[in-house]
Design a protein around this motif. Sequence first.
Motif, mmCIF file in Angstrom:
data_model
loop_
_atom_site.group_PDB
_atom_site.id
_atom_site.type_symbol
_atom_site.label_atom_id
_atom_site.label_comp_id
_atom_site.label_asym_id
_atom_site.label_seq_id
_atom_site.Cartn_x
_atom_site.Cartn_y
_atom_site.Cartn_z
ATOM 1 N N LEU A 69 0.848 -1.209 0.000
ATOM 2 C CA LEU A 69 0.000 0.000 0.000
ATOM 3 C C LEU A 69 0.876 1.249 0.000
ATOM 4 C CD1 LEU A 69 -2.729 -1.085 2.574
ATOM 5 C CD2 LEU A 69 -3.116 -0.635 0.149
ATOM 6 N N GLY A 72 2.344 2.140 -3.298
ATOM 7 C CA GLY A 72 1.428 2.539 -4.374
ATOM 8 C C GLY A 72 0.766 1.403 -5.116
ATOM 9 N N ALA A 73 0.838 0.169 -4.585
ATOM 10 C CA ALA A 73 0.121 -0.927 -5.240
ATOM 11 C C ALA A 73 -1.350 -0.839 -4.836
ATOM 12 C CB ALA A 73 0.707 -2.259 -4.798
ATOM 13 N N ASP A 74 -2.245 -1.271 -5.725
ATOM 14 C CA ASP A 74 -3.654 -1.231 -5.340
ATOM 15 C C ASP A 74 -4.174 -2.638 -5.054
ATOM 16 O OD1 ASP A 74 -4.169 -2.339 -7.806
ATOM 17 O OD2 ASP A 74 -5.154 -0.581 -8.639
ATOM 18 N N GLU A 75 -5.435 -2.698 -4.616
ATOM 19 C CA GLU A 75 -6.026 -3.969 -4.182
ATOM 20 C C GLU A 75 -6.000 -5.007 -5.304
ATOM 21 O OE1 GLU A 75 -7.058 -0.950 -3.625
ATOM 22 O OE2 GLU A 75 -7.971 -0.750 -1.641
ATOM 23 N N GLN A 77 -3.935 -5.241 -7.899
ATOM 24 C CA GLN A 77 -2.567 -5.745 -8.123
ATOM 25 C C GLN A 77 -2.174 -6.720 -7.014
ATOM 26 O OE1 GLN A 77 -0.693 -1.892 -8.171
ATOM 27 N NE2 GLN A 77 -0.531 -1.854 -10.392
#
Lengths: 109, 356
Positions: A69, A72-75, A77
């Motif tokens: 998180l 900058g990774a999202d759910e 990914q």
Amino acid sequence: MNYYESEDLKKFGNITEFQEKMGNKFFEYYGEVFKEGALTAREKALIALAVAHTVQCPYCIDAYTSDCLSKGADEEQMMEAVHVSAAIRGGSSLVHSVQMMNQVKKVTM
Amino acid sequence: MSIKQRTKSLQARSSELSSAFFQLKVLNGQEVVDEKFPSFSNRLQNLGYQTLKPSQIDIFQINIGKLCNQTCAHCHVDAGPDRKEENMSRENLELCLSILKNSNISTVDITGGAPEMNPNFRWFVEECTKLGKKVIDRCNLTIIVANPKYHDLPEFFAKHKVQVVSSLPYFSKTRTDKQRGDGVFEDSIKALKMLNAVGYGKEGTGLELNLVYNPSGAFLPGDQAGLQTEFKRQLKRKFDIDFNQLFCITNLPISRFLEYLLESNNYESYMEKLVEAFNPGTVDGLMCRNTISVGWDGYLYDCDFNQMLELKVTSKDSMHLRDFNENILNNRNIVLNQHCYGCTAGAGSSCGGEIS
């Protein structure tokens, strides 16, 4: 008492208490591994998240969920990374079925 | 598409947290008494800072009002469409201009709320640029498409070379709308395209468009350079949008973000993260050292966060625009409290992003 306590994650650094030299070398290596390199730090966090699910380590899952998180990774990914883990786990069982099939064919008419 | 607000301001809901006193009580609660979270002032004193002093005021940050077309879940201002009373008057804006005219302060940083909703906004920007000041507008993007009277804001900004700084917590709808309200992502993309169309974020135009990344949850922002690369790649790939820089700003545990932390049972662990990530290397670069923050009613503060906690500057003879004295202010002691851990965590946080 439970086998896994979330508070214990904070004590990870204390492993040097029983073996200082090896512990320090491990953490130095660990830090180096997760630095931005040929892979971005975000990509490494996603790999770590997938591996955490493969080895089913609750500490690592907590740590690398937060890390993904932050980086900058999202759910979507993150869930795709876990599916990669699941696919390899499932695939590794299924690919061994070739051995079973070979044996079946060998011993049956 | 119009924005569907996810909440109302704390004030409209008559929440205890709308009181600065109550927020400070939470921030200085049992964990501080028990020394689980050491006092921020003591932490600086242990580093040799008996008091924290300004370097020199270079940024004049004006919170022009709390009125906003959005009610973001993390807003430290508690802004929203229901905050109609707190808007800076023409009289106070004129006082700002007279101070700026007689000062070497280089930058006027206009924030809110949605600053553009103040009826004197355009006049004030024009007057600041006439004085040769660099103007920053902290624009929430969606205001540009909220009403036809704001549609020409990109041209207005371009004409006055205003630096536009806009929040976009993520390059996807889900995470953005969760933080800022349903429909915000779609409208933000429209507004970014309008800004790009007049040259903002494009090489060689001199029109600067910077985005702000605030984590949409109880975690700290990651490395700014890495996030900037990812934001640039994704916004270009998905929407053909360009921008200049990404500023990573840590959410400070005040106002509506504090409410979120308390309600989601994340307060203690978030404070713990901030305290553990304390980085002494950020102290000299803290924004309170070169910024003065002005409230809508003309009172002066060390930063926008202190403003929201009603912690006025300590310089008794220069606490309001009408008594503004740069020499006195440059010698004041900056007011510190537990929320300051938000600006010193990790790579540090300021209105211009990372510190170190």
